[in-house]
Design an enzyme around this catalytic site. Structure first.
Site, PDB file in Angstrom:
ATOM      1  N   LYS A   1      -2.434  -8.279  -7.645  1.00 13.31           N
ATOM      2  CA  LYS A   1      -3.251  -8.209  -6.447  1.00 13.31           C
ATOM      3  C   LYS A   1      -2.764  -7.017  -5.630  1.00 13.31           C
ATOM      4  O   LYS A   1      -1.791  -7.108  -4.888  1.00 13.31           O
ATOM      5  CB  LYS A   1      -3.098  -9.510  -5.653  1.00 13.31           C
ATOM      6  CG  LYS A   1      -4.335  -9.934  -4.836  1.00 13.31           C
ATOM      7  CD  LYS A   1      -4.752  -8.951  -3.786  1.00 13.31           C
ATOM      8  CE  LYS A   1      -3.736  -8.839  -2.669  1.00 13.31           C
ATOM      9  NZ  LYS A   1      -4.156  -7.834  -1.615  1.00 13.31           N
TER      10      LYS A   1
ATOM     11  N   TRP B   1       0.808  -1.220   0.000  1.00 15.26           N
ATOM     12  CA  TRP B   1       0.000   0.000   0.000  1.00 15.26           C
ATOM     13  C   TRP B   1       0.842   1.272   0.000  1.00 15.26           C
ATOM     14  O   TRP B   1       0.320   2.354  -0.214  1.00 15.26           O
ATOM     15  CB  TRP B   1      -0.922   0.030   1.229  1.00 15.26           C
ATOM     16  CG  TRP B   1      -0.248  -0.337   2.520  1.00 15.26           C
ATOM     17  CD1 TRP B   1      -0.313  -1.538   3.165  1.00 15.26           C
ATOM     18  CD2 TRP B   1       0.618   0.490   3.321  1.00 15.26           C
ATOM     19  NE1 TRP B   1       0.467  -1.518   4.319  1.00 15.26           N
ATOM     20  CE2 TRP B   1       1.034  -0.280   4.436  1.00 15.26           C
ATOM     21  CE3 TRP B   1       1.077   1.803   3.206  1.00 15.26           C
ATOM     22  CZ2 TRP B   1       1.879   0.217   5.428  1.00 15.26           C
ATOM     23  CZ3 TRP B   1       1.930   2.304   4.197  1.00 15.26           C
ATOM     24  CH2 TRP B   1       2.311   1.517   5.276  1.00 15.26           C
TER      25      TRP B   1
ATOM     26  N   SER C   1      16.421   4.926  -5.297  1.00 13.81           N
ATOM     27  CA  SER C   1      15.466   4.345  -6.243  1.00 13.81           C
ATOM     28  C   SER C   1      15.569   5.012  -7.608  1.00 13.81           C
ATOM     29  O   SER C   1      15.531   6.239  -7.711  1.00 13.81           O
ATOM     30  CB  SER C   1      14.034   4.494  -5.708  1.00 13.81           C
ATOM     31  OG  SER C   1      13.906   3.881  -4.436  1.00 13.81           O
TER      32      SER C   1
ATOM     33  N   CYS D   1      10.311   0.776   2.561  1.00 14.40           N
ATOM     34  CA  CYS D   1      11.313  -0.214   2.954  1.00 14.40           C
ATOM     35  C   CYS D   1      12.719   0.350   2.850  1.00 14.40           C
ATOM     36  O   CYS D   1      13.653  -0.181   3.461  1.00 14.40           O
ATOM     37  CB  CYS D   1      11.178  -1.464   2.087  1.00 14.40           C
ATOM     38  SG  CYS D   1      11.233  -1.136   0.318  1.00 14.40           S
TER      39      CYS D   1
ATOM     40  N   GLU E   1      10.851  -8.567  -3.018  1.00 13.98           N
ATOM     41  CA  GLU E   1      11.410  -7.327  -2.464  1.00 13.98           C
ATOM     42  C   GLU E   1      10.777  -7.169  -1.098  1.00 13.98           C
ATOM     43  O   GLU E   1       9.623  -6.773  -0.984  1.00 13.98           O
ATOM     44  CB  GLU E   1      11.109  -6.153  -3.398  1.00 13.98           C
ATOM     45  CG  GLU E   1      11.988  -4.941  -3.127  1.00 13.98           C
ATOM     46  CD  GLU E   1      11.427  -4.049  -2.044  1.00 13.98           C
ATOM     47  OE1 GLU E   1      11.941  -4.146  -0.897  1.00 13.98           O
ATOM     48  OE2 GLU E   1      10.511  -3.287  -2.321  1.00 13.98           O
TER      49      GLU E   1
ATOM     50  N   GLU F   1      11.502  -2.520  11.434  1.00 18.69           N
ATOM     51  CA  GLU F   1      11.180  -1.327  10.645  1.00 18.69           C
ATOM     52  C   GLU F   1      10.189  -0.437  11.390  1.00 18.69           C
ATOM     53  O   GLU F   1       9.144  -0.899  11.838  1.00 18.69           O
ATOM     54  CB  GLU F   1      10.555  -1.730   9.311  1.00 18.69           C
ATOM     55  CG  GLU F   1      11.519  -2.244   8.290  1.00 18.69           C
ATOM     56  CD  GLU F   1      10.847  -2.455   6.942  1.00 18.69           C
ATOM     57  OE1 GLU F   1      11.110  -1.659   6.024  1.00 18.69           O
ATOM     58  OE2 GLU F   1      10.070  -3.410   6.806  1.00 18.69           O
TER      59      GLU F   1
END
Length: 476
Positions: free
Chosen positions: A173, A149, A440, A283, A249, A380
């Site tokens: 999904k 999400w 990223s 993450c 991942e 985390e």
């Protein structure tokens, strides 16, 4: 932009049992949509649609597939505002953050439009036999994509684009907290020329049953998942029975190391990105912040000053920097991390108290003197909390940084390039940001080591996750 039904074989349809679930706005806790909840029967229908479409899609030339992906990039770029609005509505992130995600999401279509034509094989002569060795890359087959999400658009496009470039149909999904963005992408892909059945979307509250059933079907050849290590382990067990190719991942616990010779302003700015991008719900978020004791106090002062200027509120409002967390569970977990650290001796330099307002808000928070036994050091945080510790010795901080089951990303700030490279190589992480707070990039191989995952997304490697190498031995 708000489609709420399943998307199977190019058609919108309700769940086979009529089931639905509600999607909330995290800023108001109000219901914004009621979405169809896919069943195992719907999953099988998606597999049928993907199977029927596969032969035509893999038979198209790489250039034909690439042109469709390029068109998807152009259409997405023309609708960045709409996608950013929808991302903020269902995820809660501030509008500027949502726009950043939208731009990043579109880039995957452009990158893989270009990579589609570069699945290059090889030819050579076997040294012993003299036979020719021919190697080509072929589409692996139907891919099941499971996305989280925290990036409702980017986590989908980062998987869909390389799969389509490789010649594979997909069933995605999306997370039940944020299904609307991925559903909104489907008309765009139709307009770009993606044939019916090549991309199917199955929102569902029965994720385990739906994904588990697909993993048992021999037609599924790839499972690509982004999410927690705990769920990743379960999917790997499921994939083992039919030997499905996994791309995982998973979780992270990123160290952020600031050496005494670092540019402290640059390091503080970098930490703002590494920690506060997406409110820390990433993450890749800096989780354990190690600052050399010689510059600790100066760095903390600079960083607290930056964090204190952030404005918290509904992400749709003008000037908001920090929106709500995605749900009550995430907010409460963040609050528990802070309470635990403080109870064990950490000092609150900023924030640290859950506001008494509607919505799943938690303020930007800075903790110092965080002890090693604090829960947030091992797990985390996934929220806007910076947990700062000090260090004195280079080897010791590398040891502490590596002392985790995770190995996704690490960050290092130093003015000494030699030391920066040496430390980067010593860190047991799949990615390192050296004097950068953001790693990223669609053109780079994103992924981790240890229990942070298997395989890579982005770069050349991302498309190969959806392909199998075929070797042909021939003599002439």
């Amino acid at each position: 932009m708000q489609h709420t039904e399943l998307y199977i074989g190019g058609e919108w349809r309700g769940a086979s049992d009529g089931g639905t679930f509600e999607v909330l706005n995290p800023a108001t806790e109000e219901v914004i949509a009621t979405v169809a909840s896919a069943t195992v029967d719907d999953a099988m229908a998606s597999l049928d649609a993907a199977e029927a479409a596969f032969a035509d899609w893999r038979g198209r030339t790489p250039r034909q597939r690439g042109e469709i992906l390029r068109k998807a990039f152009e259409l997405f770029t023309a609708r960045l505002d709409e996608f950013a609005d929808l991302i903020t509505l269902e995820n809660g992130k501030a509008r500027a953050d949502a726009m950043g995600e939208a731009v990043y999401s579109a880039e995957f279509f452009r990158w893989y439009a270009e990579e589609a034509v570069r699945a290059e094989g090889q030819m050579g002569m076997a040294p012993a036999s003299g036979a020719r060795i021919l190697v080509q890359h072929k589409p692996a087959g139907i891919a099941v994509l499971v996305t989280p999400w925290n990036f409702p658009a980017a986590m989908g496009t980062r998987k869909i684009a390389p799969a389509l470039a490789a010649g594979c149909p997909v069933i995605i999904k999306p997370a039940s907290e944020t299904p609307l963005t991925m559903l909104a992408l489907m008309p765009l892909l139709e307009e770009a020329g993606v044939p019916p059945g090549i991309v199917n979307v199955l929102p569902s509250r029965s994720s385990g049953a739906v994904v588990g059933a697909m993993l048992k079907d021999p037609r599924v050849r790839v499972i690509s998942f982004t999410g927690s290590t705990e769920v990743g382990r379960k999917l790997l067990h499921g994939a083992a029975d039919t030997v499905v190719k996994p791309a995982m991942e998973l979780g992270g616990n990123a160290p952020f190391i600031v050496f005494e010779d670092a540019d402290l302003d640059a390091a503080a700015d970098g930490l703002m990105i590494a920690k506060m991008r997406n409110m820390g719900e990433a993450c890749t978020a800096a989780n354990r912040i190690y600052v050399h004791e010689k510059v600790h106090d100066s760095f903390v002062e600079k960083y607290v000053d930056r964090m204190a200027k952030l404005k918290m509120g509904d992400g749709r409002a003008e000037g908001i920097d920090v929106g709500p967390l995605v749900n009550a569970e995430t907010r409460d977990k963040v609050a528990d991390f802070v309470d635990d650290a403080v109870a064990k001796g950490a000092k609150v330099r900023l924030g640290g108290q859950r506001p008494n307002v509607k919505g799943f808000f938690y303020p930007p928070t800075v903790l110092t003197d965080v002890p090693e036994n604090a829960e947030c050091v091992a797990d985390e945080i996934f929220g806007p909390v910076a947990a700062i510790q000090s260090f004195t010795d280079e080897k010791d901080v590398v040891r502490r940084a590596n002392e985790t089951i995770y190995g996704l990303v690490a960050y290092v700030y130093t003015a000494d390039l030699k030391r920066g490279m040496q430390v980067s190589e010593a860190l047991e992480f799949g990615m390192v940001g050296l004097n950068r707070g953001l790693v990223s990039d669609p053109a780079a191989p994103f992924g981790g080591v240890k229990q942070s995952g298997l395989g890579r997304e982005g770069g050349k490697e991302g498309m190969l996750e959806f392909m199998e190498s075929q070797y042909i031995s021939v003599a002439w």
